[in-house]
Each structure stands twice: as structure tokens, then as C-alpha cells.
Design a protein around this motif. Sequence first.
Motif, short mmCIF file in Angstrom:
data_model
loop_
_atom_site.label_atom_id
_atom_site.label_comp_id
_atom_site.label_asym_id
_atom_site.label_seq_id
_atom_site.Cartn_x
_atom_site.Cartn_y
_atom_site.Cartn_z
N LEU A 1 -0.56 0.63 -7.37
CA LEU A 1 -0.67 0.54 -8.82
C LEU A 1 -2.12 0.69 -9.28
O LEU A 1 -2.41 1.38 -10.26
CB LEU A 1 -0.09 -0.78 -9.32
CG LEU A 1 1.42 -0.86 -9.48
CD1 LEU A 1 1.84 -2.27 -9.85
CD2 LEU A 1 1.91 0.13 -10.52
N VAL A 2 -3.03 0.04 -8.57
CA VAL A 2 -4.45 0.15 -8.90
C VAL A 2 -4.93 1.59 -8.71
O VAL A 2 -5.62 2.16 -9.56
CB VAL A 2 -5.29 -0.81 -8.04
CG1 VAL A 2 -6.79 -0.55 -8.24
CG2 VAL A 2 -4.96 -2.26 -8.37
N ILE B 1 4.69 -4.98 1.75
CA ILE B 1 5.08 -4.07 0.68
C ILE B 1 4.52 -4.54 -0.66
O ILE B 1 4.10 -3.74 -1.50
CB ILE B 1 6.62 -3.94 0.61
CG1 ILE B 1 7.12 -3.15 1.82
CG2 ILE B 1 7.06 -3.24 -0.67
CD1 ILE B 1 8.63 -3.07 1.91
N LEU B 2 4.52 -5.84 -0.88
CA LEU B 2 3.94 -6.38 -2.12
C LEU B 2 2.47 -6.00 -2.24
O LEU B 2 1.99 -5.56 -3.30
CB LEU B 2 4.08 -7.90 -2.15
CG LEU B 2 5.46 -8.47 -2.52
CD1 LEU B 2 5.43 -9.99 -2.47
CD2 LEU B 2 5.88 -8.00 -3.90
N ILE B 3 1.74 -6.17 -1.13
CA ILE B 3 0.31 -5.82 -1.14
C ILE B 3 0.14 -4.32 -1.37
O ILE B 3 -0.71 -3.88 -2.16
CB ILE B 3 -0.35 -6.25 0.19
CG1 ILE B 3 -0.34 -7.78 0.32
CG2 ILE B 3 -1.78 -5.72 0.27
CD1 ILE B 3 -0.79 -8.28 1.67
N LEU B 4 0.97 -3.53 -0.67
CA LEU B 4 0.89 -2.08 -0.80
C LEU B 4 1.19 -1.63 -2.23
O LEU B 4 0.51 -0.74 -2.77
CB LEU B 4 1.88 -1.41 0.16
CG LEU B 4 1.96 0.12 0.10
CD1 LEU B 4 0.61 0.73 0.46
CD2 LEU B 4 3.05 0.64 1.03
N SER B 5 2.18 -2.26 -2.86
CA SER B 5 2.54 -1.88 -4.23
C SER B 5 1.39 -2.16 -5.20
O SER B 5 1.14 -1.37 -6.12
CB SER B 5 3.81 -2.61 -4.67
OG SER B 5 3.59 -4.00 -4.74
N ILE C 1 8.67 5.43 -3.83
CA ILE C 1 9.25 5.19 -2.50
C ILE C 1 9.06 3.73 -2.09
O ILE C 1 9.97 3.10 -1.53
CB ILE C 1 8.60 6.13 -1.47
CG1 ILE C 1 8.98 7.59 -1.78
CG2 ILE C 1 9.03 5.77 -0.05
CD1 ILE C 1 8.21 8.61 -0.97
N THR C 2 7.88 3.19 -2.39
CA THR C 2 7.60 1.79 -2.06
C THR C 2 8.58 0.86 -2.79
O THR C 2 9.08 -0.11 -2.20
CB THR C 2 6.16 1.42 -2.45
OG1 THR C 2 5.25 2.26 -1.73
CG2 THR C 2 5.86 -0.03 -2.12
N VAL C 3 8.87 1.14 -4.04
CA VAL C 3 9.82 0.33 -4.80
C VAL C 3 11.21 0.41 -4.18
O VAL C 3 11.91 -0.61 -4.07
CB VAL C 3 9.85 0.77 -6.28
CG1 VAL C 3 11.01 0.10 -7.02
CG2 VAL C 3 8.54 0.45 -6.97
N ARG D 1 -0.38 12.22 -8.99
CA ARG D 1 1.05 12.50 -8.86
C ARG D 1 1.59 12.00 -7.52
O ARG D 1 2.68 11.40 -7.45
CB ARG D 1 1.31 13.99 -9.02
CG ARG D 1 1.17 14.50 -10.44
CD ARG D 1 1.71 15.90 -10.59
NE ARG D 1 0.94 16.86 -9.84
CZ ARG D 1 -0.10 17.51 -10.32
NH1 ARG D 1 -0.51 17.29 -11.56
NH2 ARG D 1 -0.76 18.39 -9.59
N TRP D 2 0.84 12.25 -6.45
CA TRP D 2 1.29 11.83 -5.12
C TRP D 2 1.38 10.31 -5.02
O TRP D 2 2.34 9.77 -4.44
CB TRP D 2 0.35 12.39 -4.05
CG TRP D 2 0.70 13.78 -3.63
CD1 TRP D 2 0.06 14.93 -3.95
CD2 TRP D 2 1.81 14.17 -2.81
NE1 TRP D 2 0.68 16.02 -3.40
CE2 TRP D 2 1.76 15.58 -2.68
CE3 TRP D 2 2.84 13.48 -2.17
CZ2 TRP D 2 2.69 16.30 -1.94
CZ3 TRP D 2 3.77 14.19 -1.43
CH2 TRP D 2 3.69 15.58 -1.33
N ILE D 3 0.41 9.62 -5.57
CA ILE D 3 0.44 8.16 -5.53
C ILE D 3 1.62 7.63 -6.33
O ILE D 3 2.27 6.64 -5.96
CB ILE D 3 -0.89 7.58 -6.05
CG1 ILE D 3 -2.02 7.90 -5.06
CG2 ILE D 3 -0.80 6.07 -6.26
CD1 ILE D 3 -3.41 7.57 -5.57
N GLY D 4 1.91 8.31 -7.44
CA GLY D 4 3.07 7.92 -8.24
C GLY D 4 4.36 8.02 -7.45
O GLY D 4 5.21 7.11 -7.48
#
Length: 245
Positions: free
Chosen positions: A20-21, A12-16, A223-225, A215-218
Motif C-alpha cells: 500500500l505504501v 501477509i499483513l506486513i506485505l500488504s 493477489i495479496t488480498v 500498475r504492477w504493485i496494484g
Amino acid sequence: MGKRLLIVWYAILILSVVELVAYGVTGYVPHGYRTVLWDRFNENSHIHHDVDKKVPYAESINRYAHQAGINPQVIVSVIQAESSFQPRALSAAGAYGLMQIMPDTWRQVNKDIKVCISRHQGECSHECYYNADLNIQIGTHYLAGLLEKYQGNMIFALAAYNAGPGAVDYYGGVPPYAETIKYTETVAQNYYEIRNEKTPYSSFLIIKTWEMAHRWIGWCFVITVLVMVWVVWRLVKLRSSWYWR
């Protein structure tokens, strides 16, 4: 169970970080792309050409545009965006006529150019606002004044025409209002169609696609958080500590 949660935590850390990038990139690209398109429009819109006589109100548009020192084809593009050439158009906000002029704006411009001084006494009424010739004259001079205020930047002038010069001054450019951004794009598209030039419509579609991805990535990051919070809660509960190694 603990090792699996740790794996999930690191994943999840890697995914977040990746999200963000990606969120930053998908936010920057549309802005850069739109800036290029706006710059191109700014350059093209200063090349003056009379509108064809087949265009409704062409004589008035050409005459008042030349008087105000502005491209007649831009005026046509604005009229198309504002009222679709309906002389008695009235917006919910109270803007009148072909160029959708607010009464306060009308009084401001009329005070300078005095288009109604010989027509009647007292304040202008809605009959003045609906008069196609007067409406074009007032709207054209108002837009020309905005163009002068923003030192020839037609996009800024159009944004001010839509959202008001106060908003453009506050943001130092096109305000981040969806309506205003769409308005400037619509006027630009109308302009290229009038000139029978290749319209950058596909470019605007590309921008909208990037914005949708943004918007979708946001939302995915949100959800990831939330998942991250749940994993932290489970790890703390399982280990009874913040030390998870």
C-alpha cells in the motif's frame, strides 16, 4: 499447521502494508515529476520565436501565430502531433486537416474571425477544412483562445485542444485520460526538438517506468488480498473461531 498459517497471516499483513505504501509512492512520484516538466514547458513556450522557413507552411504559421499572440513553434509542435503535416488528414472522430479541427470548432472560431466570409456563401465544407492556410488560421486562433481562457497555461490549453475545454474545466486541469496526457507530452517533446534544446524525453521515460511499477504493485496487492482471504478462510476452518492466538 495452525502456527504456520498464523505466521503466513502476519507476513501477509506486513506485505500488504508495504504494498500500500509503495502503491501510494509510485502513484505520487510520476504526478509530481510530470507537473515539474509541464511547468518548465509552460515557462519556455511563452518565449516567441519564428519557425524556420524550411518548415512546411512556415509563412502561414508565423503570420497567424503573431496575429493570435501565440508562439509559432508551439503551433508547429501541435501540427506535428496532430497530422504530421498531412493537409488532408482525417481522423476517425471526424477532425480535419493539419491541425485536426472538428467542424463544430471550425464554425465556432470562423464565426469570430470570419476567415471564409469572402470565399463562399453558406457553411464551410471539407474543402475549407483541408485548405492548409485556413486550417492553420482557425487552429491557431482556437488554441490562442484556449490559452487566454486558461490564463496563459499552455499545458491546460493543449489538453483542452485535445480533450475539449469541458474536460479540463471538470477536472480543474489536465484530465486523467491516457490519450490527453500522451498528447501534451508529445507536443512538448516536439517543441524541444524544434528549438534544438535538450529534450526531457528521458524524463518522460522515467515517468512511464514509475507508472508501470504503480500498475504492477496494484496487481500484486490484489493477489495479496486474495491470498489473505484464503488464509483467513483456512484459519477460521481450522480453529472453528475468529480467535487465532
